[in-house]
Design a protein around this motif. Structure first.
Motif, PDB file in Angstrom:
ATOM      1  N   VAL A 366     -21.252 -59.638  40.926  1.00 21.72           N
ATOM      2  CA  VAL A 366     -21.787 -58.876  39.791  1.00 21.72           C
ATOM      3  C   VAL A 366     -21.125 -57.503  39.669  1.00 21.72           C
ATOM      4  CG1 VAL A 366     -24.006 -60.047  39.889  1.00 21.72           C
ATOM      5  CG2 VAL A 366     -23.692 -57.945  41.185  1.00 21.72           C
ATOM      6  N   LEU A 367     -20.198 -57.174  40.577  1.00 21.89           N
ATOM      7  CA  LEU A 367     -19.496 -55.892  40.495  1.00 21.89           C
ATOM      8  C   LEU A 367     -18.249 -56.074  39.622  1.00 21.89           C
ATOM      9  CD1 LEU A 367     -19.493 -52.974  41.549  1.00 21.89           C
ATOM     10  CD2 LEU A 367     -18.022 -53.724  43.423  1.00 21.89           C
ATOM     11  N   PRO A 368     -18.187 -55.371  38.496  1.00 19.14           N
ATOM     12  CA  PRO A 368     -17.080 -55.598  37.542  1.00 19.14           C
ATOM     13  C   PRO A 368     -15.783 -54.933  37.990  1.00 19.14           C
ATOM     14  CG  PRO A 368     -18.568 -53.919  36.700  1.00 19.14           C
ATOM     15  CD  PRO A 368     -19.170 -54.409  37.997  1.00 19.14           C
ATOM     16  N   LEU A 369     -15.086 -55.552  38.944  1.00 20.13           N
ATOM     17  CA  LEU A 369     -13.834 -55.015  39.461  1.00 20.13           C
ATOM     18  C   LEU A 369     -12.662 -55.389  38.541  1.00 20.13           C
ATOM     19  CD1 LEU A 369     -14.427 -55.905  43.208  1.00 20.13           C
ATOM     20  CD2 LEU A 369     -14.484 -53.618  42.194  1.00 20.13           C
ATOM     21  N   ARG A 371     -11.038 -53.345  36.438  1.00 19.34           N
ATOM     22  CA  ARG A 371     -10.960 -52.628  35.151  1.00 19.34           C
ATOM     23  C   ARG A 371     -10.647 -51.143  35.325  1.00 19.34           C
ATOM     24  NH1 ARG A 371     -16.286 -53.515  31.955  1.00 19.34           N
ATOM     25  NH2 ARG A 371     -14.996 -52.508  30.365  1.00 19.34           N
ATOM     26  N   GLU A 564     -16.008 -47.022  29.699  1.00 20.69           N
ATOM     27  CA  GLU A 564     -17.168 -47.720  30.238  1.00 20.69           C
ATOM     28  C   GLU A 564     -17.175 -47.477  31.738  1.00 20.69           C
ATOM     29  OE1 GLU A 564     -16.896 -51.774  29.096  1.00 20.69           O
ATOM     30  OE2 GLU A 564     -17.171 -51.365  26.951  1.00 20.69           O
ATOM     31  N   PRO A 566     -17.253 -49.121  34.665  1.00 25.89           N
ATOM     32  CA  PRO A 566     -16.340 -49.759  35.616  1.00 25.89           C
ATOM     33  C   PRO A 566     -14.872 -49.370  35.439  1.00 25.89           C
ATOM     34  CG  PRO A 566     -17.882 -51.348  34.682  1.00 25.89           C
ATOM     35  CD  PRO A 566     -18.017 -50.104  33.879  1.00 25.89           C
ATOM     36  N   GLN A 567     -14.569 -48.609  34.383  1.00 22.94           N
ATOM     37  CA  GLN A 567     -13.190 -48.150  34.201  1.00 22.94           C
ATOM     38  C   GLN A 567     -12.907 -46.894  35.027  1.00 22.94           C
ATOM     39  OE1 GLN A 567     -13.532 -48.082  29.813  1.00 22.94           O
ATOM     40  NE2 GLN A 567     -11.785 -49.483  29.787  1.00 22.94           N
ATOM     41  N   GLU A 585     -22.437 -45.881  36.328  1.00 26.26           N
ATOM     42  CA  GLU A 585     -22.089 -47.295  36.451  1.00 26.26           C
ATOM     43  C   GLU A 585     -20.616 -47.497  36.791  1.00 26.26           C
ATOM     44  OE1 GLU A 585     -23.459 -49.244  32.940  1.00 26.26           O
ATOM     45  OE2 GLU A 585     -25.571 -48.931  33.431  1.00 26.26           O
ATOM     46  N   ILE A 587     -17.364 -47.460  39.826  1.00 23.78           N
ATOM     47  CA  ILE A 587     -17.130 -48.094  41.113  1.00 23.78           C
ATOM     48  C   ILE A 587     -17.109 -47.003  42.183  1.00 23.78           C
ATOM     49  CG2 ILE A 587     -15.614 -49.596  42.447  1.00 23.78           C
ATOM     50  CD1 ILE A 587     -16.785 -50.869  39.894  1.00 23.78           C
ATOM     51  N   HIS A 615     -20.377 -48.948  46.844  1.00 21.85           N
ATOM     52  CA  HIS A 615     -20.213 -50.401  46.711  1.00 21.85           C
ATOM     53  C   HIS A 615     -19.363 -50.950  47.843  1.00 21.85           C
ATOM     54  CE1 HIS A 615     -20.847 -49.292  42.325  1.00 21.85           C
ATOM     55  NE2 HIS A 615     -21.754 -50.230  42.506  1.00 21.85           N
TER      56      HIS A 615
END
Length: 633
Positions: A366-369, A371, A564, A566-567, A585, A587, A615
């Motif tokens: 679920v971690l949006p890596l 980006r 966003e 995760p960027q 939100e 990383i 994280h």
């Protein structure tokens, strides 16, 4: 919880009608003079002199005070007091809060208003003196209380039922009558909290702590016992299954665990830098929970709001404080949440990327890596070790400032009390601007009240004292570097520079941010030869605290580039940059290096970084290829 949501909840609370049943008490604070009083002529004993005394609402009365601070439409009380001076003072204070006391019974005989006389000498609480622990409630009083409870259940949105004083509910007939009422008004919100009789009541929502939850599940437990999170979850689910109503398990700095019809929820605790006094925190929590439930707020959101309110009151010393709406909003704007405290405290739970020492602290699914376009690096301890040992310089500066002229003569107890307070503060404040840390020092100097007010420096004055000692150490290291005695590997975390270059090669815009003064950060990055890598800019502390904080830097990066979460990635060995990344939100990558060796894991950093929301935690950048592959799958 977002600030706007807090405001919406506060607006809904203004329409709530709520009632409180419980042990209505008074807290008496007697601040004793260190010089004492005279020696009694009659007894020959040394008398104590009260330098100052004041009285505040305690027990269920403090729940009422907390309710009033959040300004509901109506507050009603159901309880009993004695016909005495403390009862009259309690009634006067309730009247000042515009509370409906029609169901507050005055029992003239065999009942003293419960009062806790708290004596303080040298800011240390002495053995307490308690009034009202031998009370006996009459049958007439019990009948009046049951009638008052019925009226409250008929006319109010919610009832808080609280018991704190031993023996105050030792009447089977009264308990049976109350349970009949709860069954009759089964759809009414009843939030229940009892220290000694919780197992005797049914059909209620519960606010309890982890030890009480264990006992209610038939498990032997005592205050101070460590109850595992897995067991707490089981206990809470069992309690919910019995009643079908929400269960709130308070866990101190680890937050609130909630179980309701929708399942299990966790409201994280909040990291606080000031000295704390947890007396009354439970009263604040139950009042906030009760108001939220009465206002139609969901159980998980009620727990989040209650956490914020309790974080306000624990910072108020020598009082059973309350939390007003503006105070809750203020703390919500700057809340530093504590993430995964169980994982942080126990290295046995660590789960590393296969074949590496890179710890994964979240669900990668679920971690949006992949980006990341912008990356912010902390400087000291993350890349550079020029300032390694700054804590050992700051600590004695702070201790000397707090003890003042008593630095050489302070007894061992006082010295270690000050030292412990300073080390705890430094650990929690790592990564924030030095000037903010020095404001914390000003607060601690006043907290201990050893140094006369006219001798207390401001934050800039204390920073100058600290910087003088620190810069001398840094300059010696720079001189050795410039002379070729030591090289870049002696002053950087293993693999840091090559990792930064690799990110830059991927087209990531890089930023360097530090709580150190701006000119010093730039100068040290240039000396070590990597300033040009940070094309996004180098940021350090200025006199304008707000506009140069890491929080502001991260907000500006996201706003300026319309990112966003995760960027953006943040890399750091301090909690500030990681918490701010999590809040946006982004990383959060923790670098938990041993700064003396410049590689390998520092366990205390790992703990700090996981609690700050990391994280991922790496001991250094030596496995940069694997770390890059993880971040850019």
């Amino acid at each position: 919880m977002k600030t706007q949501r807090v405001r919406e909840i506060l607006d809904r609370i203004k329409n709530v009608k709520i009632a409180v049943y419980g042990d209505f008490c008074l807290d008496a604070y007697w601040i004793l003079s260190p010089g004492g009083s005279e020696v009694s002529v009659e007894t020959g004993l040394q008398a104590q002199a009260v330098a100052r005394h004041y009285y505040t609402l305690g027990g269920a009365s403090n729940i009422v005070a907390n309710l009033a601070a959040l300004e509901p439409a109506v507050i009603r009380v159901i309880g009993v007091i004695g016909d005495d001076i403390y009862g009259r003072e309690l009634t006067r204070q309730l009247a000042a809060l515009r509370v409906d006391t029609a169901s507050l019974v005055v029992q003239p005989e065999n009942f003293d208003t419960v009062t806790f006389a708290k004596r303080y000498l040298h800011d240390e609480e002495q053995p307490r003196i308690d009034f009202g622990f031998l009370n006996r409630r009459s049958p007439e009083t019990h009948a009046a209380l049951v009638a008052g409870l019925r009226r409250a259940l008929q006319n109010c949105d919610a009832l808080i039922f609280n018991q704190q004083v031993p023996g105050s509910l030792a009447n089977d007939t009264f308990i049976e009558a109350v349970n009949v009422l709860f069954d009759e008004f089964t759809d009414k919100i009843v939030l229940f909290d009892s220290r000694h009789y919780s197992h005797r009541f049914t059909n209620v929502s519960r606010k309890t702590n982890d030890v009480e939850a264990a006992i209610l599940n038939g498990v032997e437990a005592s205050p101070g016992d460590v109850i595992s999170l897995e067991d707490i979850k089981t206990y809470a689910h069992n309690l919910h299954a019995r009643s079908g109503k929400p269960v709130f398990v308070t866990r101190g700095p680890r937050g609130i665990l909630t179980v309701d019809d929708a399942g299990l929820h966790h409201a994280p605790g909040i990291q606080l830098l000031k000295k704390l006094d947890t007396v009354g925190a439970g009263d604040t929590t139950i009042s906030a929970l009760g108001l939220c439930l009465a206002a139609g707020i969901s159980s998980p959101e009620a727990a989040q709001f209650a956490n914020l309110a309790a974080a306000v009151t624990v910072q108020k010393l020598f009082q059973t404080g309350t939390a007003s709406g503006p105070e809750v909003i203020e703390i919500a704007e700057n809340a530093d949440y504590i993430y995964q405290p169980e994982l942080a405290a126990d290295r046995r739970r660590a789960r590393c990327l296969e074949g590496t020492e890179i710890e994964i602290c979240t669900d990668l699914a679920v971690l949006p890596l992949g980006r990341i376009q912008h990356a912010l690096f902390d400087h000291d301890g993350t890349i550079s070790t020029l300032r390694q040992g700054w804590e050992e310089i700051m600590a004695p500066v702070m201790i000397r400032a707090i003890l003042g002229d008593r630095y050489e003569t302070a007894d061992e107890t006082l010295y270690h009390k000050v030292r412990s307070r300073v080390l705890d503060y430094i650990d929690k404040s790592t990564g924030i601007q030095t000037l903010i840390q020095m404001q914390g020092l000003v607060d601690m100097v006043r907290e201990f009240a050893i140094v006369p007010e006219h001798q207390i420096l401001d934050k800039h004055g204390y920073k100058a004292v600290y910087n003088e000692a620190l810069i001398a150490m840094v300059q010696k290291r720079i001189d050795k570097f410039n002379a070729g005695i030591l090289d870049i590997t002696d002053f950087t975390i293993k693999g840091a520079i090559s990792f930064v270059r690799a990110l830059k090669a991927k087209g990531v815009t890089l930023y360097l941010a530090s709580g150190t003064d701006h000119d010093d950060v730039v100068a040290e990055a240039r000396v070590l030869g990597y300033a040009d890598l940070f094309d996004g800019g180098i940021y350090g502390a200025l006199r304008d605290i707000e506009n140069c904080s890491k929080k502001q830097v991260i907000a500006d990066i996201i706003g300026r580039h319309n990112l966003e979460g995760p960027q953006l990635a943040a890399f750091g060995d301090g909690p500030v940059e990681l918490r701010q990344a999590r809040n946006r939100e982004g990383i959060a990558v923790g670098i938990a290096s041993d700064e003396i060796r410049r590689h390998g894991l520092a366990p205390e950093k790992r703990t700090r970084l996981i609690k700050a929301g990391a994280h991922i935690v790496a001991p250094d950048f030596s496995q940069s290829k694997e770390l890059l592959a993880l971040l850019f799958p």
